[in-house]
Structure formats: structure tokens, C-alpha cells
Write a protein that holds these residues in place. Structure first.
Motif, PDB file in Angstrom:
ATOM      1  N   LYS A  48      58.388  76.743 -27.893  1.00 22.60           N
ATOM      2  CA  LYS A  48      58.178  75.874 -25.875  1.00 22.60           C
ATOM      3  C   LYS A  48      58.115  77.029 -25.357  1.00 22.60           C
ATOM      4  O   LYS A  48      58.699  77.951 -24.605  1.00 22.60           O
ATOM      5  CB  LYS A  48      59.692  74.994 -25.364  1.00 22.60           C
ATOM      6  N   LEU A  49      56.429  77.188 -24.602  1.00 21.10           N
ATOM      7  CA  LEU A  49      56.156  78.346 -23.456  1.00 21.10           C
ATOM      8  C   LEU A  49      57.095  78.103 -22.094  1.00 21.10           C
ATOM      9  O   LEU A  49      56.554  76.086 -22.100  1.00 21.10           O
ATOM     10  CB  LEU A  49      55.320  78.738 -23.743  1.00 21.10           C
ATOM     11  N   LEU A  50      57.348  78.838 -21.911  1.00 18.02           N
ATOM     12  CA  LEU A  50      58.351  78.615 -19.992  1.00 18.02           C
ATOM     13  C   LEU A  50      57.393  79.099 -19.378  1.00 18.02           C
ATOM     14  O   LEU A  50      56.457  79.807 -19.327  1.00 18.02           O
ATOM     15  CB  LEU A  50      59.558  79.004 -20.149  1.00 18.02           C
ATOM     16  N   TYR A  51      56.554  78.757 -18.046  1.00 18.60           N
ATOM     17  CA  TYR A  51      55.795  79.106 -16.919  1.00 18.60           C
ATOM     18  C   TYR A  51      56.606  78.920 -15.491  1.00 18.60           C
ATOM     19  O   TYR A  51      56.393  78.067 -14.766  1.00 18.60           O
ATOM     20  CB  TYR A  51      54.797  78.103 -16.844  1.00 18.60           C
ATOM     21  N   VAL A  57      54.680  83.980 -18.413  1.00 14.38           N
ATOM     22  CA  VAL A  57      55.290  83.663 -19.922  1.00 14.38           C
ATOM     23  C   VAL A  57      55.916  83.690 -20.510  1.00 14.38           C
ATOM     24  O   VAL A  57      56.070  85.165 -21.128  1.00 14.38           O
ATOM     25  CB  VAL A  57      53.704  83.560 -20.951  1.00 14.38           C
ATOM     26  N   GLU A  58      57.054  82.540 -20.416  1.00 10.33           N
ATOM     27  CA  GLU A  58      58.642  83.274 -21.071  1.00 10.33           C
ATOM     28  C   GLU A  58      58.780  82.158 -22.194  1.00 10.33           C
ATOM     29  O   GLU A  58      58.621  81.598 -22.492  1.00 10.33           O
ATOM     30  CB  GLU A  58      59.167  83.188 -20.283  1.00 10.33           C
ATOM     31  N   ILE A  59      59.564  82.731 -22.843  1.00  9.69           N
ATOM     32  CA  ILE A  59      60.285  82.175 -24.464  1.00  9.69           C
ATOM     33  C   ILE A  59      61.834  81.850 -24.317  1.00  9.69           C
ATOM     34  O   ILE A  59      62.540  83.411 -23.896  1.00  9.69           O
ATOM     35  CB  ILE A  59      59.687  82.718 -25.447  1.00  9.69           C
ATOM     36  N   ASP A  60      62.285  81.172 -24.881  1.00  8.41           N
ATOM     37  CA  ASP A  60      64.060  81.050 -23.898  1.00  8.41           C
ATOM     38  C   ASP A  60      65.265  81.711 -25.774  1.00  8.41           C
ATOM     39  O   ASP A  60      64.536  80.913 -26.930  1.00  8.41           O
ATOM     40  CB  ASP A  60      64.588  79.832 -23.808  1.00  8.41           C
ATOM     41  N   PRO A  61      65.754  82.665 -25.919  1.00 15.66           N
ATOM     42  CA  PRO A  61      65.959  84.140 -26.609  1.00 15.66           C
ATOM     43  C   PRO A  61      66.627  82.533 -27.291  1.00 15.66           C
ATOM     44  O   PRO A  61      66.562  82.256 -28.307  1.00 15.66           O
ATOM     45  CB  PRO A  61      66.318  85.068 -25.878  1.00 15.66           C
ATOM     46  N   LYS A  62      68.053  81.628 -27.077  1.00 18.82           N
ATOM     47  CA  LYS A  62      68.670  81.060 -27.379  1.00 18.82           C
ATOM     48  C   LYS A  62      67.762  79.738 -28.436  1.00 18.82           C
ATOM     49  O   LYS A  62      68.171  79.752 -29.450  1.00 18.82           O
ATOM     50  CB  LYS A  62      69.547  80.172 -26.185  1.00 18.82           C
ATOM     51  N   SER A  63      66.737  79.799 -27.632  1.00 20.42           N
ATOM     52  CA  SER A  63      66.146  78.205 -28.557  1.00 20.42           C
ATOM     53  C   SER A  63      65.323  78.281 -29.597  1.00 20.42           C
ATOM     54  O   SER A  63      65.256  78.572 -30.505  1.00 20.42           O
ATOM     55  CB  SER A  63      65.274  78.163 -27.613  1.00 20.42           C
TER      56      SER A  63
END
Length: 526
Positions: A48-51, A57-63
Motif C-alpha cells: 500500500k503506497l501512501l500519499y 509517496v511513502e510506505i509504512d515500515p511495519k506494514s
């Protein structure tokens, strides 16, 4: 002394497997590979890319850590084996996405900032326009005229891009005061995705490999060391940097016993595109692979000598194993698989099969062109904006025309990368090996063959990055004895040859598309 029969040795290996982990931008995949080089079972999960803000454009490390551990367990259990049967792990990772974390607690200071992120655009422009960078480039050029050193020629073309880590890391240090303060106290660890995953696996060292670090724009491909003077001037503490080691070997250690119930050796960690090169058997100088995944990546093996400047291409380190180091040129178009995913999510089609079937139901796109630049590009000239577009829609335009234009644009993106390389180096390519999920599309591959004049070769299994990591790990562990043995296991090949009846029409459409793209390029980029 015990003598082990060769047949017994092979029989023992048939009960052992390699886990090939491929952590991409949009997918995390894991493949269970046997001694015959076959994928016994696979598992995957979507990233899941986060905006959080426009251009971020970020990614959650835990996920992403949960997805990595989940697919590894699923591949093993789904294949009906145990972790005791896993001889080692080979890992390939997307490059240029990075994170920082606390050395003592392991807690990340922020999310992964991905290679698609544009937040550092103004920083990179400032760097490129700075007196310091201009002076470095001029001095390097003047010295090159005297010495003819390839290293100085490369330095004279110094340019910072958003896809590189450097500008985004400076943004973090300039905007996240808690990271800057912690870095002063020696509490910050910096790493691209591979470094962080190795840390999470339980690696005792803070490390990366040459194929991943070269994408940061903070590492010298000639000296094989960090660019400490530039980092010092920019205010990047050397204490945050990982050690740079070979792409394969025993230095990665093993996973912590708590993760899978026992330690599993890690024998390879390599960036995704170099992994695709190795998995596609592009180990000889001059061999070419075009990876068609989230983006299009055109890689040319240039052998043991660091490449010089080539317009439109980055010099990269493909891999380093002991005394062997292999360099490559790389060109890319950032949007390929993302275009297909957009077509699916927007409701233009239900699945990829329908997309292709609809596109091929008409003989042409009828003057419709699609510009695949959701994340910007430098495909042809200038800086294209981070916005895709259909051009030329009329009242007669049908959905089929739009779908055909969309697929054609993906073939055109790959053809642009080939054309740029061939024109600059005056070295036409006889064969282009392809891999990645989009390589399953016969329509795109046939267009590529028609436009490049090269035969386009696809392995039956297109997951070449995963297999490249598996091959490297297996060689390091002794699971396979040589690259020639691996070549025999690489699988069936499907070859697309140029179709003389289609070449003229495809070439004409390609030239028109390039003109449309040039006209679409803005005079400024905000």
C-alpha cells in the motif's frame, strides 16, 4: 574419511529449497525454488503506497515487514515444506526507497520515502544550480580534457534527480529536527529497503550492497566508497551510513531464530534490476535486459570497467562478488505497470486479459495517444509533468481505441529507452531479454520487436528478479556449482521476431507519439 557420491549429493539437494524474496514497489513476492530451478510455490501481497501530501509517496515500515514475513511463511507452508528444508534466502529489493531509524531502539523516525516521491524536487534543483556543483562540473571537465579520465567525464555530468536518495535524505535532515538532533548524537541508522530488511531479519551488521547503494547518488562507482567530501559539505553525518559489502556471500548472516523458528542463512541481497539482469542470464558484456514491471528499466551489461557518461542513462553497479564487479547502464521510464493498475482501478477494464482483448479488437488507435507519466519522466526531452493524459479524443473514439493507445504507449516507452541507447552508443542490439509482470503481454512484446528490430526473448517464468536473487544465493551456498549449471535450469524461452508486415505502421505511430509527447512537455516544472 567419508566419500559422498555425486548422485547422493544431488538427491540430498532435491529435498532442499531456496526462498527467493522480491520486495517491489507495489508487490511483495516470495518463491520457493527447488534444485531444478523451478518455482514450487509462490505467495504475494500488495504494497500500500501512501500519499500524505501531493507529490509524497511513502510506505509504512511495519506494514511492509508484516507482508515480507507473511509471504515467506506462505511460500514455505504452501509448498508443503518446512523451514528446516530451506537451505538459504536470496533477496531482491526496489532501490532508492529509504528510511532512518534509532540505532538503540530500532524504532523508525519516519515512513519509507519511496523512489517515486517528489518532495525534494526544489532541493535537487537548488543543488544543480548551486555554484559548488557547477564548479565541480567545470573543474572535472577541464581535468578530463587533460587526462581523458572516464571518472572525470562522469563527474562533469553530475546531476541530482528525484529518483536518487540524496536529495530526499537532505530533506529529512532539514525538515525533521528530531532526526537531525539524533544524528548529531550518533543514534541514527540510514538505509535503503535492503538495509532495513537485513536489520529486521536480525543481521548484526549495518550493511548494504553495491547494487543498492549506487542508486543513492552518494557512492562513487570508481572508488567503491561513499562520497565523504560531498556528504560532509551537505551535512550528512558519516555515522548514519551502512557498510557496503558484496551482493552475495555469507556476510549477511542468518535470520533471527524467533522469526521462523530457526536461523535461516541469507546468502544474497541485490537490487531488483541487477537481480533481473542476473536472472535473465545477462552476465556477458553487451547483453541487454528490459524489465517491464512498475516501470520500464533498460539495463546493458558493460563489463568490468566503470561506464562513462551516456545521455539519458545512469551508470550503475550491477553486482560485486569477491573480485568480480559488473557495471551497467540503466535507463528508465517510471510508469508501466502503474498504468495498467490505473486502468483496472479506474474501471476501464476488469482484468489484464480484457484490456488486451479490447485493445486488439481494433486495427489501430485511430489517432489516439496516451502519455504514461503519472510520476513525470524524461523519456524524450524536457521534464514531463507528473500527470498522464489521453490526447486526440474525438466523438468517434471508442474504449477499444483508448485501450490500444494505452498499451501502445507502454511499448513506445520501452522503445524510447532502446532508441536512446542505440543512438548514443551506435551499438544496435540483436536481442533484448525481458522480464517483469508486464512482459506477459504478447501485444507489447511484439510491438517492441517491431520498433527495435531486435528479437525479444521472454522466459516462460517472467519473475527474473526473484530468480536472480535465488541464483546468486544458491551459488554462494553451493546449492548450484556454476553459472553454466544455472543456464541449463533457466527455463523455456519464447522469442518475438520483428513482423515485417507491421513494422511500417508501428514505426509511423511511434514517431507521431513522440511528437505528441514533445508537445506535451511543459516549459517549466512546478
Amino acid at each position: 574419511m567419508t566419500v559422498i557420491d555425486a548422485d547422493d549429493e544431488i538427491a540430498g539437494k532435491r529435498n532442499k529449497f531456496i526462498l527467493a524474496l522480491d520486495v517491489g514497489t507495489t508487490k511483495v513476492k516470495c518463491h520457493l525454488v527447488n534444485h531444478d530451478g523451478l518455482v514450487v510455490h509462490s505467495a504475494e501481497e500488495s504494497v500500500k503506497l501512501l500519499y500524505p501530501q501531493p507529490g509524497w509517496v511513502e510506505i509504512d515500515p511495519k506494514s511492509i515487514w508484516n507482508k515480507v514475513s507473511n509471504v515467506m511463511r506462505a511460500a514455505v507452508h504452501g509448498g508443503g515444506v518446512r523451514f528446516e528444508d530451506i537451505i538459504c534466502i536470496g533477496m531482491s529489493c526496489q532501490r532508492s526507497s529509504f528510511i532512518t531509524w534509532n540505532k538503540e531502539t530500532g524504532v523508525p523516525y519516519h515512513r519509507f520515502i519511496t523512489w517515486k516521491d517528489m518532495r525534494a524536487d526544489s532541493i535537487n534543483q537548488s543543488l544543480n544550480n548551486s555554484i559548488l556543483v557547477k564548479a565541480v562540473k567545470l573543474l572535472a571537465w577541464l581535468l578530463f580534457l587533460v587526462t581523458r579520465s572516464p571518472r572525470l567525464l562522469l563527474a562533469s555530468s553530475l546531476k541530482y534527480e528525484n529518483v536518487q536518495v540524496f536529495g530526499r535524505l537532505l530533506w529529512v535532515l532539514n525538515n525533521y529536527q528530531h532526526v537531525k538532533d539524533a544524528a548529531r548524537n550518533g543514534l541514527v541508522a540510514f538505509g535503503t529497503l535492503d538495509t532495513w530488511l537485513l536489520y529486521k531479519f536480525g543481521c548484526e551488521k549495518h550493511i548494504t550492497d553495491h547494487s543498492n547503494v549506487i542508486s543513492t547518488a552518494m557512492f562513487c562507482p570508481h572508488k567503491l566508497d561513499w562520497l565523504y567530501p560531498i556528504l560532509w559539505i551537505a551535512g550528512v553525518p558519516s555515522s548514519i551510513l551502512p557498510s557496503v559489502l558484496d551482493s552475495a556471500g555469507k556476510h549477511f548472516g542468518s535470520t533471527h531464530p524467533d522469526i521462523f523458528g530457526l536461523p535461516v542463512p541469507i546468502r544474497a541481497s541485490i537490487a531488483d534490476q541487477p537481480a533481473s539482469m542476473f536472472g535473465s542470464l545477462c552476465c556477458k558484456e553487451g547483453s541487454v535486459v528490459l524489465t517491464l514491471g512498475t516501470g520500464a528499466f533498460f539495463n546493458v551489461n558493460v563489463g568490468k570497467s566503470p561506464p562513462t557518461y551516456l545521455e539519458g542513462f545512469y551508470p550503475i553497479i550491477a553486482w560485486k562478488i569477491g573480485d568480480e564487479i559488473t557495471y551497467a547502464y540503466e535507463g528508465n521510464a517510471p510508469d508501466l505497470g502503474t498504468v495498467i493498475e490505473w486502468a483496472l482501478h479506474s474501471g476501464l477494464c476488469e482484468d489484464v486479459h480484457e484490456l488486451t482483448q479490447t485493445a486488439t479488437s481494433v486495427p489501430s488507435s485511430d489517432g489516439i495517444f496516451f502519455i504514461p507519466t503519472f510520476h513525470g519522466s524524461r523519456m524524450i526531452s524536457g521534464r514531463l509533468p507528473a500527470a498522464a493524459s489521453f490526447i486526440g479524443i474525438t466523438r468517434k473514439t471508442s474504449k477499444a481505441h483508448m485501450m490500444r493507445a494505452l498499451l501502445e504507449s507502454l511499448a513506445f516507452s520501452g522503445a524510447c529507452l532502446y532508441e536512446n541507447y542505440a543512438q548514443n552508443l551506435k551499438k544496435p542490439v540483436g536481442e533484448i531479454r525481458v522480464g517483469g509482470g508486464v512482459a506477459n503481454n504478447d501485444f507489447i512484446l511484439q510491438k517492441l520487436a517491431n520498433l527495435t528490430g531486435a528479437r525479444v526473448t521472454r522466459f516462460e517464468n517472467v519473475e527474473r528478479s526473484s530468480l536472480g536473487a535465488a541464483y546468486l544465493a544458491g551459488l554462494a551456498e553451493g546449492f548450484w556449482k556454476s553459472r553454466s549449471e544455472i543456464a541449463e535450469l533457466a527455463g523455456k524461452e519464447i522469442v518475438f521476431y520483428p513482423d515485417n508486415e507491421e513494422i511500417d505502421a508501428d514505426w509511423k505511430t511511434f514517431q507521431l507519439w513522440k511528437e505528441v509527447v514533445r508537445g506535451y512537455s511543459p516549459t517549466s516544472f512546478d
